[in-house]
Motif scaffolding. Sequence first.
Motif, PDB file in Angstrom:
ATOM      1  N   ARG A  49       0.846  -1.187   0.000  1.00  0.00           N
ATOM      2  CA  ARG A  49       0.000   0.000   0.000  1.00  0.00           C
ATOM      3  C   ARG A  49       0.886   1.243   0.000  1.00  0.00           C
ATOM      4  NH1 ARG A  49      -3.173  -3.034  -1.436  1.00  0.00           N
ATOM      5  NH2 ARG A  49      -5.238  -3.568  -0.626  1.00  0.00           N
ATOM      6  N   LEU A  50       0.489   2.225  -0.802  1.00  0.00           N
ATOM      7  CA  LEU A  50       1.280   3.441  -0.931  1.00  0.00           C
ATOM      8  C   LEU A  50       0.404   4.658  -0.643  1.00  0.00           C
ATOM      9  CD1 LEU A  50       4.062   4.671  -1.835  1.00  0.00           C
ATOM     10  CD2 LEU A  50       3.035   4.911  -4.119  1.00  0.00           C
ATOM     11  N   PRO A  51       0.493   5.221   0.571  1.00  0.00           N
ATOM     12  CA  PRO A  51      -0.248   6.453   0.851  1.00  0.00           C
ATOM     13  C   PRO A  51       0.378   7.620   0.087  1.00  0.00           C
ATOM     14  CG  PRO A  51       1.147   5.880   2.707  1.00  0.00           C
ATOM     15  CD  PRO A  51       1.271   4.757   1.724  1.00  0.00           C
ATOM     16  N   THR A  52      -0.450   8.419  -0.584  1.00  0.00           N
ATOM     17  CA  THR A  52       0.081   9.481  -1.438  1.00  0.00           C
ATOM     18  C   THR A  52      -0.729  10.771  -1.329  1.00  0.00           C
ATOM     19  OG1 THR A  52      -1.276   9.010  -3.400  1.00  0.00           O
ATOM     20  CG2 THR A  52       0.728   7.699  -3.123  1.00  0.00           C
ATOM     21  N   LEU A  53      -0.091  11.843  -1.801  1.00  0.00           N
ATOM     22  CA  LEU A  53      -0.781  13.092  -2.109  1.00  0.00           C
ATOM     23  C   LEU A  53      -0.739  13.235  -3.622  1.00  0.00           C
ATOM     24  CD1 LEU A  53       0.374  15.727   0.549  1.00  0.00           C
ATOM     25  CD2 LEU A  53      -1.839  14.612   0.346  1.00  0.00           C
ATOM     26  N   LEU A  54      -1.923  13.399  -4.226  1.00  0.00           N
ATOM     27  CA  LEU A  54      -2.049  13.373  -5.683  1.00  0.00           C
ATOM     28  C   LEU A  54      -2.345  14.770  -6.222  1.00  0.00           C
ATOM     29  CD1 LEU A  54      -2.191  11.195  -8.022  1.00  0.00           C
ATOM     30  CD2 LEU A  54      -4.682  11.350  -7.764  1.00  0.00           C
ATOM     31  N   ASN A  55      -1.559  15.168  -7.238  1.00  0.00           N
ATOM     32  CA  ASN A  55      -1.840  16.390  -7.998  1.00  0.00           C
ATOM     33  C   ASN A  55      -2.088  15.977  -9.441  1.00  0.00           C
ATOM     34  OD1 ASN A  55      -1.121  18.869  -6.132  1.00  0.00           O
ATOM     35  ND2 ASN A  55       0.443  17.314  -5.788  1.00  0.00           N
ATOM     36  N   GLY A  56      -3.056  16.613 -10.096  1.00  0.00           N
ATOM     37  CA  GLY A  56      -3.366  16.224 -11.468  1.00  0.00           C
ATOM     38  C   GLY A  56      -3.726  17.401 -12.344  1.00  0.00           C
ATOM     39  N   MET A  57      -3.590  17.201 -13.655  1.00  0.00           N
ATOM     40  CA  MET A  57      -3.888  18.256 -14.609  1.00  0.00           C
ATOM     41  C   MET A  57      -4.437  17.634 -15.893  1.00  0.00           C
ATOM     42  SD  MET A  57      -1.272  21.109 -16.171  1.00  0.00           S
ATOM     43  CE  MET A  57      -1.036  21.817 -14.537  1.00  0.00           C
ATOM     44  N   GLN A  58      -5.451  18.263 -16.448  1.00  0.00           N
ATOM     45  CA  GLN A  58      -6.026  17.820 -17.715  1.00  0.00           C
ATOM     46  C   GLN A  58      -5.283  18.507 -18.864  1.00  0.00           C
ATOM     47  OE1 GLN A  58      -9.936  19.338 -19.055  1.00  0.00           O
ATOM     48  NE2 GLN A  58     -10.612  17.196 -18.992  1.00  0.00           N
ATOM     49  N   ILE A  59      -4.880  17.739 -19.889  1.00  0.00           N
ATOM     50  CA  ILE A  59      -4.159  18.317 -21.027  1.00  0.00           C
ATOM     51  C   ILE A  59      -4.776  17.808 -22.329  1.00  0.00           C
ATOM     52  CG2 ILE A  59      -1.965  18.619 -19.801  1.00  0.00           C
ATOM     53  CD1 ILE A  59      -1.007  16.031 -21.133  1.00  0.00           C
ATOM     54  N   PHE A  60      -4.628  18.598 -23.398  1.00  0.00           N
ATOM     55  CA  PHE A  60      -5.111  18.224 -24.716  1.00  0.00           C
ATOM     56  C   PHE A  60      -3.953  18.269 -25.695  1.00  0.00           C
ATOM     57  CE2 PHE A  60      -8.930  19.682 -22.581  1.00  0.00           C
ATOM     58  CZ  PHE A  60      -9.902  18.797 -23.026  1.00  0.00           C
ATOM     59  N   LYS A  61      -3.773  17.200 -26.452  1.00  0.00           N
ATOM     60  CA  LYS A  61      -2.762  17.176 -27.504  1.00  0.00           C
ATOM     61  C   LYS A  61      -3.220  18.022 -28.692  1.00  0.00           C
ATOM     62  CE  LYS A  61       0.487  14.524 -25.833  1.00  0.00           C
ATOM     63  NZ  LYS A  61       1.877  15.001 -25.656  1.00  0.00           N
ATOM     64  N   SER A  62      -4.505  17.940 -28.966  1.00  0.00           N
ATOM     65  CA  SER A  62      -5.099  18.759 -30.022  1.00  0.00           C
ATOM     66  C   SER A  62      -6.561  18.988 -29.673  1.00  0.00           C
ATOM     67  CB  SER A  62      -4.975  18.071 -31.394  1.00  0.00           C
ATOM     68  OG  SER A  62      -5.690  16.844 -31.400  1.00  0.00           O
ATOM     69  N   SER A 100      -9.456  13.484 -27.401  1.00  0.00           N
ATOM     70  CA  SER A 100      -9.835  13.337 -25.999  1.00  0.00           C
ATOM     71  C   SER A 100      -8.680  13.796 -25.117  1.00  0.00           C
ATOM     72  CB  SER A 100     -10.174  11.879 -25.691  1.00  0.00           C
ATOM     73  OG  SER A 100     -11.284  11.448 -26.457  1.00  0.00           O
ATOM     74  N   PRO A 101      -8.979  14.242 -23.916  1.00  0.00           N
ATOM     75  CA  PRO A 101      -7.920  14.750 -23.042  1.00  0.00           C
ATOM     76  C   PRO A 101      -7.067  13.624 -22.458  1.00  0.00           C
ATOM     77  CG  PRO A 101      -9.994  14.730 -21.860  1.00  0.00           C
ATOM     78  CD  PRO A 101     -10.313  14.340 -23.283  1.00  0.00           C
ATOM     79  N   PHE A 102      -5.894  14.022 -22.042  1.00  0.00           N
ATOM     80  CA  PHE A 102      -5.031  13.153 -21.242  1.00  0.00           C
ATOM     81  C   PHE A 102      -4.966  13.764 -19.834  1.00  0.00           C
ATOM     82  CE2 PHE A 102      -3.778  12.028 -25.470  1.00  0.00           C
ATOM     83  CZ  PHE A 102      -3.375  10.705 -25.388  1.00  0.00           C
ATOM     84  N   PHE A 103      -4.496  12.962 -18.879  1.00  0.00           N
ATOM     85  CA  PHE A 103      -4.383  13.456 -17.507  1.00  0.00           C
ATOM     86  C   PHE A 103      -2.997  13.130 -16.963  1.00  0.00           C
ATOM     87  CE2 PHE A 103      -8.831  12.528 -18.310  1.00  0.00           C
ATOM     88  CZ  PHE A 103      -9.437  13.734 -17.946  1.00  0.00           C
ATOM     89  N   ARG A 104      -2.311  14.149 -16.513  1.00  0.00           N
ATOM     90  CA  ARG A 104      -0.995  13.972 -15.908  1.00  0.00           C
ATOM     91  C   ARG A 104      -1.118  14.083 -14.392  1.00  0.00           C
ATOM     92  NH1 ARG A 104       2.490  17.800 -19.999  1.00  0.00           N
ATOM     93  NH2 ARG A 104       2.828  16.235 -21.641  1.00  0.00           N
ATOM     94  N   PHE A 105      -0.468  13.130 -13.719  1.00  0.00           N
ATOM     95  CA  PHE A 105      -0.522  13.106 -12.265  1.00  0.00           C
ATOM     96  C   PHE A 105       0.885  13.121 -11.687  1.00  0.00           C
ATOM     97  CE2 PHE A 105      -4.334  10.899 -13.713  1.00  0.00           C
ATOM     98  CZ  PHE A 105      -5.320  11.579 -12.999  1.00  0.00           C
ATOM     99  N   SER A 106       1.070  13.901 -10.632  1.00  0.00           N
ATOM    100  CA  SER A 106       2.287  13.798  -9.819  1.00  0.00           C
ATOM    101  C   SER A 106       1.892  13.169  -8.490  1.00  0.00           C
ATOM    102  CB  SER A 106       2.935  15.170  -9.595  1.00  0.00           C
ATOM    103  OG  SER A 106       2.119  15.986  -8.792  1.00  0.00           O
ATOM    104  N   VAL A 107       2.745  12.263  -8.016  1.00  0.00           N
ATOM    105  CA  VAL A 107       2.412  11.456  -6.839  1.00  0.00           C
ATOM    106  C   VAL A 107       3.508  11.621  -5.785  1.00  0.00           C
ATOM    107  CG1 VAL A 107       1.891   9.153  -5.985  1.00  0.00           C
ATOM    108  CG2 VAL A 107       1.253   9.784  -8.327  1.00  0.00           C
ATOM    109  N   LEU A 108       3.121  12.122  -4.622  1.00  0.00           N
ATOM    110  CA  LEU A 108       4.072  12.279  -3.509  1.00  0.00           C
ATOM    111  C   LEU A 108       3.880  11.138  -2.518  1.00  0.00           C
ATOM    112  CD1 LEU A 108       6.166  13.875  -1.842  1.00  0.00           C
ATOM    113  CD2 LEU A 108       4.261  15.184  -0.857  1.00  0.00           C
ATOM    114  N   ASN A 109       4.938  10.417  -2.250  1.00  0.00           N
ATOM    115  CA  ASN A 109       4.905   9.313  -1.287  1.00  0.00           C
ATOM    116  C   ASN A 109       4.909   9.887   0.133  1.00  0.00           C
ATOM    117  OD1 ASN A 109       5.357   7.087   0.334  1.00  0.00           O
ATOM    118  ND2 ASN A 109       6.973   6.223  -0.948  1.00  0.00           N
TER     119      ASN A 109
END
Length: 376
Positions: free
Chosen positions: A94-107, A111-120
């Motif tokens: 199990r990995l407790p995390t703090l999640l940050n995310g952002m919606q991005i569009f290639k064009s 459909s959008p993509f989603f980038r996430f940064s994960v802090l352990n």
Amino acid sequence: MIEQGFTEDSEDLYQNAPFGYMTTGADGKIVNINSTLLKWLGYERNEIVLQKSFQDLLGMGEKIYFETHIMPLLHIHQEISEINIELKGKDSRRLPTLLNGMQIFKSSNESPFFRFSVLNITQRKQYEVELIKARKQAEQTVERLRQVNEGLEHFAYTASHDLQAPLNTISSLVGLLEKEGHLPPDTDGKMYYSLILENTQRMKLMIKDLLDYSKIDGNENEFEEVSLNEVCSLALEMIEVQAKENNATFNIPVLPVIVADKIQMIRLFQNLFSNAIKYRSEADPVISVDFEEKGDKITVFVNDNGIGFKQKSTDEIFGFMKRLNPHGRVPGTGIGLASCKRILEIHGGTISANSIPGNGSTFFFTLPIEGEKPEY
């Protein structure tokens, strides 16, 4: 020598960053993930990329939270910040995390993509667990101390009354011996009588002072607006006989109103006034009170013309049952000034003294005007 500039490799920076990084498609399928997050989760890259979705890394409760909270926020606000969520890794880790995310569009038409940064935050969670455990232990310790203090107070109260009875009996019996002529003058018996009487009185005084000291409790004090002039008047009433017997004079100006425990303030001034008379010089005692205010604190001075003491003994006189004078010269138990110190500690204040042998003493204490209980 000119130092060569440090150049970061962008791919290495992404793969081995102190954060986990992950990119998913609109359907949640993981399309990229960095080495840091793979290491935390325990997976190989080929086990994750295009093989698992973000939802596959979540427990049942986290999946519901992801679908009903995280994804709607991303679609509405295009970003999320510091969402506390637990990820599932390989082999039930199990990995407790703090999640940050952002919606991005290639064009614009994709459909959008989603980038996430994960802090352990595993270490933070462990610290929180230890903190909760330590707090619980501290609360248990405080409760045990409260129970011990209650027991000690009950013991002191009971012991004082139980000890008073035999002392009163001894005093009465010795008094009868003298009254009925069983102690002829100029005999050893008369001397023994005086010693018994003197030590009995000393024991009574010690029991009284110990009982008073045991009643000084920092948890049950009722702070209220208190007139220091009223406090001084009540303290003087309590030592009226002592003051008259010693022809003592008191000079007390108009004093301010503070927030404090009234009973303890009376006890404080009673002890200081009584001490000033007790340690008198050949001259009639003259005790003067003064004060000064600085910001939110007040300093009160109690000056006397008594016998004084050596300045180096200042700390010693506030010690519990510490006395500078032999018992035969000045009666006392060494508890009065210790009580004053304890009272001031309860009020978030301090007490000290200045003195010169033969030239009197000035006791002064400082405390918050608005009242301030220390934390235990």
